[in-house]
Design an enzyme around this catalytic site. Sequence first.
Site, short mmCIF file in Angstrom:
data_model
loop_
_atom_site.label_atom_id
_atom_site.label_comp_id
_atom_site.label_asym_id
_atom_site.label_seq_id
_atom_site.Cartn_x
_atom_site.Cartn_y
_atom_site.Cartn_z
N HIS A 1 5.23 49.50 29.10
CA HIS A 1 5.49 48.12 28.48
C HIS A 1 3.94 47.40 28.21
O HIS A 1 3.73 46.40 28.78
CB HIS A 1 6.18 47.22 29.64
CG HIS A 1 7.55 47.27 29.62
ND1 HIS A 1 8.25 47.02 28.42
CD2 HIS A 1 8.43 47.78 30.13
CE1 HIS A 1 9.35 47.20 28.50
NE2 HIS A 1 9.77 47.73 29.87
N ASP B 1 6.18 45.99 24.24
CA ASP B 1 6.89 44.70 24.87
C ASP B 1 6.09 44.26 26.20
O ASP B 1 6.01 45.01 27.04
CB ASP B 1 8.19 44.60 24.60
CG ASP B 1 8.84 44.15 23.32
OD1 ASP B 1 8.04 43.81 22.54
OD2 ASP B 1 9.73 44.48 22.98
N ARG B 2 6.21 43.10 26.57
CA ARG B 2 5.77 42.40 27.87
C ARG B 2 4.38 42.30 27.85
O ARG B 2 3.90 41.41 28.14
CB ARG B 2 6.50 43.20 28.83
CG ARG B 2 8.16 43.18 28.97
CD ARG B 2 8.54 41.96 29.53
NE ARG B 2 9.93 41.87 30.02
CZ ARG B 2 10.61 40.87 30.46
NH1 ARG B 2 9.87 40.07 30.90
NH2 ARG B 2 11.73 40.98 30.75
N ASP C 1 8.73 53.54 31.92
CA ASP C 1 8.21 52.54 31.24
C ASP C 1 6.69 51.95 31.58
O ASP C 1 6.15 52.05 32.54
CB ASP C 1 8.88 51.11 31.69
CG ASP C 1 10.49 51.28 31.57
OD1 ASP C 1 11.21 52.55 31.74
OD2 ASP C 1 11.23 49.96 31.13
N ASP D 1 10.22 52.39 26.19
CA ASP D 1 9.56 51.14 26.36
C ASP D 1 8.25 51.22 26.61
O ASP D 1 7.69 50.72 27.58
CB ASP D 1 10.15 50.69 27.78
CG ASP D 1 11.59 50.14 27.59
OD1 ASP D 1 12.12 50.31 26.61
OD2 ASP D 1 12.11 49.06 28.32
N ARG E 1 22.69 43.19 33.61
CA ARG E 1 21.89 42.69 32.55
C ARG E 1 22.39 41.63 31.66
O ARG E 1 21.95 40.88 30.87
CB ARG E 1 21.19 43.78 31.70
CG ARG E 1 20.22 44.81 32.53
CD ARG E 1 19.91 45.88 31.54
NE ARG E 1 19.20 46.82 32.35
CZ ARG E 1 17.86 46.94 32.52
NH1 ARG E 1 17.29 45.95 32.25
NH2 ARG E 1 17.36 47.72 33.34
N HIS F 1 13.87 52.49 32.55
CA HIS F 1 14.68 51.07 32.25
C HIS F 1 14.66 50.13 33.21
O HIS F 1 14.80 48.98 33.04
CB HIS F 1 16.08 51.75 32.01
CG HIS F 1 16.91 50.49 31.41
ND1 HIS F 1 16.29 49.64 30.22
CD2 HIS F 1 18.37 50.20 31.35
CE1 HIS F 1 17.49 48.94 29.65
NE2 HIS F 1 18.41 49.09 30.40
N HIS G 1 16.33 57.20 28.49
CA HIS G 1 15.64 56.05 29.04
C HIS G 1 16.81 55.07 29.78
O HIS G 1 16.33 54.61 30.68
CB HIS G 1 15.46 54.95 27.82
CG HIS G 1 14.55 53.80 28.22
ND1 HIS G 1 13.26 53.63 28.83
CD2 HIS G 1 15.21 52.44 28.19
CE1 HIS G 1 13.17 52.29 28.96
NE2 HIS G 1 14.30 51.70 28.89
N ASN H 1 15.15 51.01 25.14
CA ASN H 1 15.90 49.91 24.26
C ASN H 1 14.66 48.74 23.93
O ASN H 1 15.07 47.90 23.16
CB ASN H 1 16.67 49.03 25.39
CG ASN H 1 15.87 48.43 26.68
OD1 ASN H 1 15.19 49.01 27.25
ND2 ASN H 1 16.04 47.07 26.83
N HIS H 2 13.44 48.92 23.99
CA HIS H 2 12.66 47.99 23.70
C HIS H 2 11.79 48.57 22.38
O HIS H 2 11.04 47.92 21.71
CB HIS H 2 11.51 47.57 24.61
CG HIS H 2 11.59 46.39 25.58
ND1 HIS H 2 11.56 45.13 25.19
CD2 HIS H 2 12.45 46.63 26.59
CE1 HIS H 2 11.85 44.30 26.35
NE2 HIS H 2 12.57 45.39 27.02
#
Length: 484
Positions: free
Chosen positions: A204, A234-235, A202, A231, A386, A413, A331, A263-264
Site C-alpha cells: 500500500h 493506494d493509501r 499488502d 495491493d 466490507r 487483503h 490476494h 483489489n487495489h
Amino acid sequence: CNRAAARTKLEEYGFALSDASKAIEVDPKYAKAFYRYVTGCGYICLKLSARISRATCYLQIAKPQLAVADFKKVVALEPRNTIVQSQLTATQKLVRRIEFEKAIEVEGEKNPVERCHEIIAEGGCEVEKAYAGPQLSTGDDGKYVMTEEFIKGMIQWFKAGKNLPRRYAWEIILGACSHFLKEESLVNLDLQEGVTCDVIGDVHGQFYDLLNLYSLTGIPSEKHCLLMNGDLVDRGSWSIEVILTAFAFKWLYPTRMFINRGNHEAKDMNRTYGFEGEAKHKHGDQTYKLFAHVFTTLPLATLVSATKAPTKTSTTTILSPEGLKRYFVVHGGLFSKDGVTLDDVRKIPRIGRQPGQDGLMCAHLIAFQLLWTDPQTLPGRGPSKRGVGIAFGPDVTKRWCTLNGVTSIIRSHEVRQDGYAVEHDGLCTTVFSAPNYVDQVGNKGAFIRIDAEGDQKYFQFEATPHPPMKPMAYAQGGLASLMM
C-alpha cells in the site's frame, strides 16, 4: 453510531453501513457520534452525524453517488457545517468527473500500451536534457534494458524525493508488462532444490517500509524468488515509487519476481484511494492510463509448489497428486460456490478487464472474488463485513483444498496485528506487509518464506520512519480530507 465509526476504522464497511443506517432509522435528525480520523498532525475528534459515517463508508467502497445523498441531508440539517459542505462539493465533483469519463470513453479505443509505444516511436516522450539521475542502459539493438545498478540508483533518487523522467517510467511499466502478458491468470512457480520464495502481502504505497522489507527478504536472484500478493498501491503516498521498484525487478528478473493483482490494482479503487492522483501528479494522465491497463495484465493467483517430498507432515496434511506440498497464493480468497478448480482460475480472461462493483469481471465472478473475499470463523459462507464480496468459512476452505490438492491458501487483503495469522485449522494464512498501516494501526508487517520441501517460516518486522507526508496525500474527492 459509535460502533459504525469503529467499524469504519477497521475497514468493516459493510457492517458500518448497517450500523449507521440503523442509527439513522432511530433518529433521522439527530444521530450524533464521535468520528475519528487522522490528519498529518494526529487524531482529531469531530462531532458528526451518522449520515457522515454512512457517506464515508460509501466513499470507501467506491460508491460516491450514494454518499452525495447523505452529505446533502446533513447540510440540510446543519447548513453552517462548512466541513460537510466541502465534502459534499468535493464528492459531487468526483461524481461528475466519473460520469464525464464514462461518457467520453470510445469503444475499441487503442489500448494505452500501444499508444505509449506510438508516442515513443514518434519522439514524443524523450528524456529531459536537464535530468541528472540514474541512466537506463541500452542494448545492442539500441533499446533500453534494466540493470541492478539502475534499480539501486533509482531507489536513491526516490529517497531524495525526486521523480524519474516520464520516458523511464514508461519503459519500466512496458518492460514489466511484456512479461505479465506471457503469464497465465494462474502462474505455476515450482521451487527447485535450494530455491526459496518469500510471499509478501499488502504494501500500500509504504515505500520506506518496502525498502526495509527488501533488506530482510533480499532481492530476487537465481536461488530466491519474491511474490508480491497484490495491493502495492493506494493509501500510502509513495505508491509510484513502490510500483516502479517492483516492476523494475519484474523486468530484470521475470522468472524470479512475481506480482499478483490485488483489489487495489483497479480503476475505481485508484480513483478513491490516491494512486490515480499520485500517478497523474508525478507522471501525467497518459502514465496513469498505462498503469490502469497494465494492472489488468497482472496474474490473479500463483501456485507455489515444492519439488521435494515433505519431511514434515501430519495425517491432515493435504498434498498434491504427486505427493508434494503446494500453496495457492491469492490476494483475497475463495468463491461463492464449491467446485472451482485450479484450471478454472488458470483460464480466466483477465487482460483489459476491470472488476466491477456489481461483482463481475466481464461475467467472471470468480475473478472478482479472488481479489475481494475474506475468511470467517463460522462455517459456510456469509456476507462480507466490507460490504463487497463474501466471506468463506473453514469448511469451505477444507473442501476446496481437498478438491484441488492444495496444502493451504496464502492470502493478504486484511490487516493482521502480528503481520500474519494462521486460520481455518492451518489451511488459510493471511499475510500483511504494511507495518503501522496508514501511520496509525500499530501492526507489525510480515512475510512468509517457502522452501523446496514446502516448509514455511514466518518473519515479522516493524515500521520504518519516513518523510513527513500523510497517507492518501493525492486522494481526490470527498474522501481525501475525511479519511487518512
